[in-house]
Design a protein around this motif. Structure first.
Motif, PDB file in Angstrom:
ATOM      1  N   GLU A   1       0.825  -1.218   0.000  1.00 12.89           N
ATOM      2  CA  GLU A   1       0.000   0.000   0.000  1.00 12.89           C
ATOM      3  C   GLU A   1       0.858   1.266   0.000  1.00 12.89           C
ATOM      4  O   GLU A   1       0.550   2.238  -0.688  1.00 12.89           O
ATOM      5  N   ALA A   2       1.932   1.254   0.773  1.00 13.81           N
ATOM      6  CA  ALA A   2       2.791   2.446   0.838  1.00 13.81           C
ATOM      7  C   ALA A   2       3.342   2.778  -0.542  1.00 13.81           C
ATOM      8  O   ALA A   2       3.449   3.945  -0.912  1.00 13.81           O
ATOM      9  N   ASN A   3       3.668   1.757  -1.312  1.00 11.60           N
ATOM     10  CA  ASN A   3       4.283   1.995  -2.619  1.00 11.60           C
ATOM     11  C   ASN A   3       3.292   2.316  -3.737  1.00 11.60           C
ATOM     12  O   ASN A   3       3.692   2.787  -4.794  1.00 11.60           O
ATOM     13  N   TYR A   4       2.001   2.038  -3.502  1.00 16.37           N
ATOM     14  CA  TYR A   4       0.999   2.310  -4.546  1.00 16.37           C
ATOM     15  C   TYR A   4       0.227   3.616  -4.309  1.00 16.37           C
ATOM     16  O   TYR A   4      -0.219   4.246  -5.250  1.00 16.37           O
TER      17      TYR A   4
ATOM     18  N   ASP B   1       2.074  18.863 -12.032  1.00 20.73           N
ATOM     19  CA  ASP B   1       0.940  18.179 -12.666  1.00 20.73           C
ATOM     20  C   ASP B   1       1.288  16.728 -12.972  1.00 20.73           C
ATOM     21  O   ASP B   1       0.483  15.825 -12.740  1.00 20.73           O
ATOM     22  N   THR B   2       2.495  16.518 -13.487  1.00 24.28           N
ATOM     23  CA  THR B   2       2.926  15.160 -13.848  1.00 24.28           C
ATOM     24  C   THR B   2       2.992  14.266 -12.611  1.00 24.28           C
ATOM     25  O   THR B   2       2.560  13.109 -12.646  1.00 24.28           O
ATOM     26  N   VAL B   3       3.521  14.820 -11.533  1.00 27.08           N
ATOM     27  CA  VAL B   3       3.662  14.059 -10.295  1.00 27.08           C
ATOM     28  C   VAL B   3       2.285  13.645  -9.744  1.00 27.08           C
ATOM     29  O   VAL B   3       2.093  12.520  -9.276  1.00 27.08           O
ATOM     30  N   MET B   4       1.314  14.548  -9.847  1.00 24.49           N
ATOM     31  CA  MET B   4      -0.040  14.221  -9.363  1.00 24.49           C
ATOM     32  C   MET B   4      -0.714  13.197 -10.277  1.00 24.49           C
ATOM     33  O   MET B   4      -1.403  12.300  -9.816  1.00 24.49           O
ATOM     34  N   LYS B   5      -0.480  13.342 -11.559  1.00 21.85           N
ATOM     35  CA  LYS B   5      -1.032  12.388 -12.532  1.00 21.85           C
ATOM     36  C   LYS B   5      -0.404  11.000 -12.287  1.00 21.85           C
ATOM     37  O   LYS B   5      -1.083   9.969 -12.376  1.00 21.85           O
TER      38      LYS B   5
ATOM     39  N   GLU C   1      -2.105   9.277  -9.551  1.00 23.40           N
ATOM     40  CA  GLU C   1      -3.414   8.783  -9.980  1.00 23.40           C
ATOM     41  C   GLU C   1      -3.264   7.427 -10.682  1.00 23.40           C
ATOM     42  O   GLU C   1      -3.994   6.481 -10.385  1.00 23.40           O
ATOM     43  N   ILE C   2      -2.289   7.355 -11.588  1.00 30.21           N
ATOM     44  CA  ILE C   2      -2.053   6.110 -12.334  1.00 30.21           C
ATOM     45  C   ILE C   2      -1.639   4.993 -11.366  1.00 30.21           C
ATOM     46  O   ILE C   2      -2.162   3.880 -11.425  1.00 30.21           O
ATOM     47  N   ALA C   3      -0.718   5.321 -10.456  1.00 24.59           N
ATOM     48  CA  ALA C   3      -0.200   4.300  -9.534  1.00 24.59           C
ATOM     49  C   ALA C   3      -1.321   3.712  -8.689  1.00 24.59           C
ATOM     50  O   ALA C   3      -1.423   2.494  -8.531  1.00 24.59           O
ATOM     51  N   SER C   4      -2.181   4.578  -8.144  1.00 21.26           N
ATOM     52  CA  SER C   4      -3.233   4.047  -7.267  1.00 21.26           C
ATOM     53  C   SER C   4      -4.278   3.287  -8.068  1.00 21.26           C
ATOM     54  O   SER C   4      -4.758   2.250  -7.640  1.00 21.26           O
ATOM     55  N   LYS C   5      -4.598   3.786  -9.257  1.00 24.57           N
ATOM     56  CA  LYS C   5      -5.608   3.117 -10.075  1.00 24.57           C
ATOM     57  C   LYS C   5      -5.134   1.726 -10.505  1.00 24.57           C
ATOM     58  O   LYS C   5      -5.905   0.766 -10.481  1.00 24.57           O
ATOM     59  N   GLU C   6      -3.873   1.643 -10.872  1.00 23.90           N
ATOM     60  CA  GLU C   6      -3.367   0.368 -11.400  1.00 23.90           C
ATOM     61  C   GLU C   6      -2.613  -0.453 -10.364  1.00 23.90           C
ATOM     62  O   GLU C   6      -2.056  -1.493 -10.687  1.00 23.90           O
ATOM     63  N   GLN C   7      -2.559   0.038  -9.130  1.00 24.13           N
ATOM     64  CA  GLN C   7      -1.787  -0.618  -8.080  1.00 24.13           C
ATOM     65  C   GLN C   7      -0.388  -0.938  -8.583  1.00 24.13           C
ATOM     66  O   GLN C   7       0.037  -2.093  -8.685  1.00 24.13           O
ATOM     67  N   MET C   8       0.270   0.118  -8.925  1.00 23.97           N
ATOM     68  CA  MET C   8       1.593   0.057  -9.525  1.00 23.97           C
ATOM     69  C   MET C   8       2.506   0.939  -8.675  1.00 23.97           C
ATOM     70  O   MET C   8       2.042   1.951  -8.142  1.00 23.97           O
ATOM     71  N   PRO C   9       3.795   0.587  -8.514  1.00 23.22           N
ATOM     72  CA  PRO C   9       4.655   1.435  -7.683  1.00 23.22           C
ATOM     73  C   PRO C   9       4.725   2.877  -8.210  1.00 23.22           C
ATOM     74  O   PRO C   9       4.918   3.092  -9.402  1.00 23.22           O
ATOM     75  N   LEU C  10       4.559   3.836  -7.302  1.00 20.71           N
ATOM     76  CA  LEU C  10       4.641   5.253  -7.652  1.00 20.71           C
ATOM     77  C   LEU C  10       5.979   5.561  -8.292  1.00 20.71           C
ATOM     78  O   LEU C  10       6.078   6.339  -9.237  1.00 20.71           O
TER      79      LEU C  10
END
Lengths: 186, 280
Positions: free
Chosen positions: B19-22, B49-53, B56-65
Motif C-alpha cells: 500500500e505504501a508503494n501504490y 501536474d505530472t507528479v499528481m497524474k 493517480e495512475i499508480a493508485s488506479k493500477e496498483q503500480m509502484p509510484l
C-alpha cells in the motif's frame, strides 16, 4: 520536437537547454553496475555488448512488470553516480543520457567536446513514464537483474534538455531566474 | 499483557509495503496541489501536474509510484503491555519479503556494502527502529525510503555559539548542494539536539509527521516557517528546473543536548513521500 536515436549532429545542434522534447524509438537502460562493466570493457579494449554510437542511455532500474505490461515503474535515477564513467562513454560515441540531478564539470565539459546532450526525466514519475515504454527486452548483463541493460522501445517519452552541446545547464539557469534574496531575521 | 502473534505482524507488514508503494498519502497530495496553485514557473507547474497524474495512475493500477521502492524502514511503537508471540525481527523480514515479491516492488538491497554488493532479491533486511511506549498496542509504520533523497542526508555537530543562524545556514546549504538529486519538492526532516546518532533519528522521524503540521513548540514552529521560506527562496524548484516549490514542508524535531554541542541533521524525503501505518 520529437527525436529518434541514433542522434545526428544536425539534431543535436537544434537541442537547447530548457527545451521540452519527446523521444520515439530505441533507447537503452544502464545504471551503476552496467556502467562499471561498460567502462571496464572499453578500458580493456573489448567490444561492448551494445553499439552505443549515436545512442541514448537511460539511467533506470525498473520494478518488475505485471503480466502483459512491457515494464514496471520506470523513472530516472540520480545521474551523478554515473559521472565517473560518462566521459569515457561519450568519447566512444554515446550521444545522450537520461537521468535526474546535476552532472559534474568533467561530464559537462565532455558533452561540449564530444557534442552530446543530457536529458532530464521527471524523477518519481515512474508509473506515468512506464506508459511511454512499449517494449522492453534484456540485451546484456542479465544477471544484474534490475540493473541489466534493457533495450526499450519508447513512444513520445517526455524529457527536458538539461545540458546542450553549447554548455548551457537548465539547473543553473532555472535557479538563477527564480532565486529570491531573503535576509536572515534577527 | 496482550498477546500479538508474529505471523499477524508479518502479514500486516506485507500489506503496508504494498500500500505504501501504490498510494500517495492524502496530506502529500494536498500539499502538492497547494504548491501547484502557488507555483510561478511554467516548467515547474508541469512537473507538479505530472507528479499528481503519476499518483493517480499508480493508485488506479496498483503500480509502484516510483521504481525506487526504497530501503524498507520500519518504525515500531511497542506498548509495554504487549507480549509478542514468536520472533519479531523474523516476522518483519518475512513481511518485507512477501510484500516486495507479491507486490512486484523492486529489490534494492545488497547483502554487504563493500565487496559483496549482491542483491538479496527480496529487499530484506528492513531497517528497524523500536520504541517502547505505554499501553498494549503495537503501531507499525512502513517508510519505503528511496536512495535519491536518502543519499543527500547530512549531519554536523555545530558549536553552541553558532546558534539558530548556524542551523539555518547548515540546512539551506544542504538543500542547495542536493539540487535535483532528492527529487524536489521535498519534505525536509531536521533534527536538532541529542547526540550524533539521535539527531539523525530525529530528522528521520520528522518526515513521518503529516505534511506541514507545525511543531507544537512555537519557537520551533517559527524556525520551521523561516526555514521553509529560505529553502523556497533558493529558486531550485520542482526537479530543480527552477521555481518556487523546492520544499513542501520543513519539519523540525528537537531534543535536549549536551552543554558543549548543537547537533543538527537533515533527512530529505522526496515528493513521492510514501508511508503507511497500522495499529495492532
Amino acid at each position: 520536437m520529437d527525436i529518434s536515436p541514433p542522434l545526428t549532429e544536425e539534431v543535436l545542434e537544434k537541442l537547447k537547454a530548457g527545451d521540452q522534447i519527446t523521444i520515439t524509438g530505441v533507447i537503452y537502460t544502464a545504471r551503476d553496475a552496467a556502467h562499471k562493466r561498460l567502462f571496464e570493457a572499453l578500458e580493456k579494449g573489448e567490444k561492448l555488448p551494445i553499439d552505443i554510437r549515436g545512442q541514448i542511455l537511460y539511467y533506470v532500474g525498473p520494478t518488475p512488470p505485471k503480466p502483459g505490461q512491457a515494464i514496471g515503474s520506470a523513472g530516472p535515477t540520480t545521474s551523478v553516480r554515473m559521472d565517473v564513467y560518462t566521459p569515457r562513454l561519450l568519447a566512444a560515441g554515446l550521444k545522450g543520457t537520461i537521468g535526474k540531478g546535476a552532472r559534474r564539470p568533467p561530464v559537462r565539459e565532455a558533452m561540449v567536446k564530444y557534442k552530446a546532450v543530457y536529458l532530464g526525466a521527471i524523477g518519481g514519475a515512474g508509473a506515468l513514464l512506464s506508459k511511454h515504454v512499449k517494449r522492453a527486452e534484456v540485451v546484456a548483463y542479465e544477471e544484474l537483474g534490475t540493473e541489466a541493460i534493457r533495450r526499450l522501445e519508447v513512444e513520445k517519452f517526455p524529457v527536458i534538455v538539461v545540458n546542450d552541446i553549447y554548455g548551457k545547464d537548465v539547473y543553473e539557469e532555472g535557479k538563477k531566474k527564480y532565486r529570491q534574496e531573503t535576509p536572515l531575521k534577527a | 499483557m496482550r498477546d500479538i502473534k508474529a505471523p499477524d505482524i508479518a502479514e500486516t507488514v506485507t500489506r503496508l509495503c504494498k500500500e505504501a508503494n501504490y498510494y500517495l498519502p492524502k496530506d502529500v497530495l494536498d500539499a502538492l496541489r497547494q504548491a501547484r496553485e502557488k507555483e510561478e514557473a511554467p516548467a515547474a507547474k508541469q512537473v507538479l501536474d505530472t507528479v499528481m497524474k503519476n499518483a493517480e495512475i499508480a493508485s488506479k493500477e496498483q503500480m509502484p509510484l516510483c521504481q525506487d521502492t526504497g530501503t524498507t524502514v520500519i518504525f515500531l511503537e511497542i506498548g509495554q503491555n504487549v507480549h509478542i508471540v514468536g520472533d519479531l525481527h523474523k516476522a518483519l523480514e518475512e513481511g518485507v519479503r512477501q510484500g516486495y515479491t507479491q507486490g512486484l516492488l523492486r529489490a534494492s538491497m545488497v547483502r554487504q556494502p563493500l565487496s559483496k554488493r549482491v542483491n538479496t532479491k527480496d529487499n530484506t533486511p528492513p531497517v528497524v527502529h523500536t520504541e517502547i511506549v505505554p499501553g498494549d498496542k503495537l503501531k507499525i509504520v512502513v517508510l519505503p525510503k528511496g536512495g535519491g533523497c536518502e543519499n543527500m542526508s547530512r549531519m554536523a555537530i555545530l558549536m553552541p555559539a553558532e546558534g539558530r543562524k548556524g542551523v539555518i545556514d547548515f540546512v539551506v546549504k544542504a538543500v542547495e548542494d542536493a539540487g535535483g538529486n532528492p527529487c524536489p519538492p521535498v519534505i525536509l526532516g531536521v533534527g536538532i539536539g541529542g547526540t550524533s546518532e539521535h539527531v539523525m533519528y530525529l530528522a528521520k522521524k520528522a518526515i513521518l509527521r503529516k505534511v506541514g503540521e507545525p511543531n507544537p513548540d512555537p519557537e520551533v514552529a517559527e524556525l520551521e516557517r523561516e526555514l521553509l521560506e529560505r529553502v523556497n527562496a533558493t529558486g531550485i524548484g520542482p526537479q530543480a528546473w527552477g521555481g518556487r516549490a523546492t520544499a513542501l514542508a520543513v519539519h523540525v524535531e528537537t531534543y535536549p543536548t549536551h552543554i558543549t554541542a548543537l547537533p543538527v541533521a537533515v533527512n530529505f524525503q522526496c515528493h513521492s513521500a510514501r508511508q503507511r501505518e497500522a495499529v495492532l
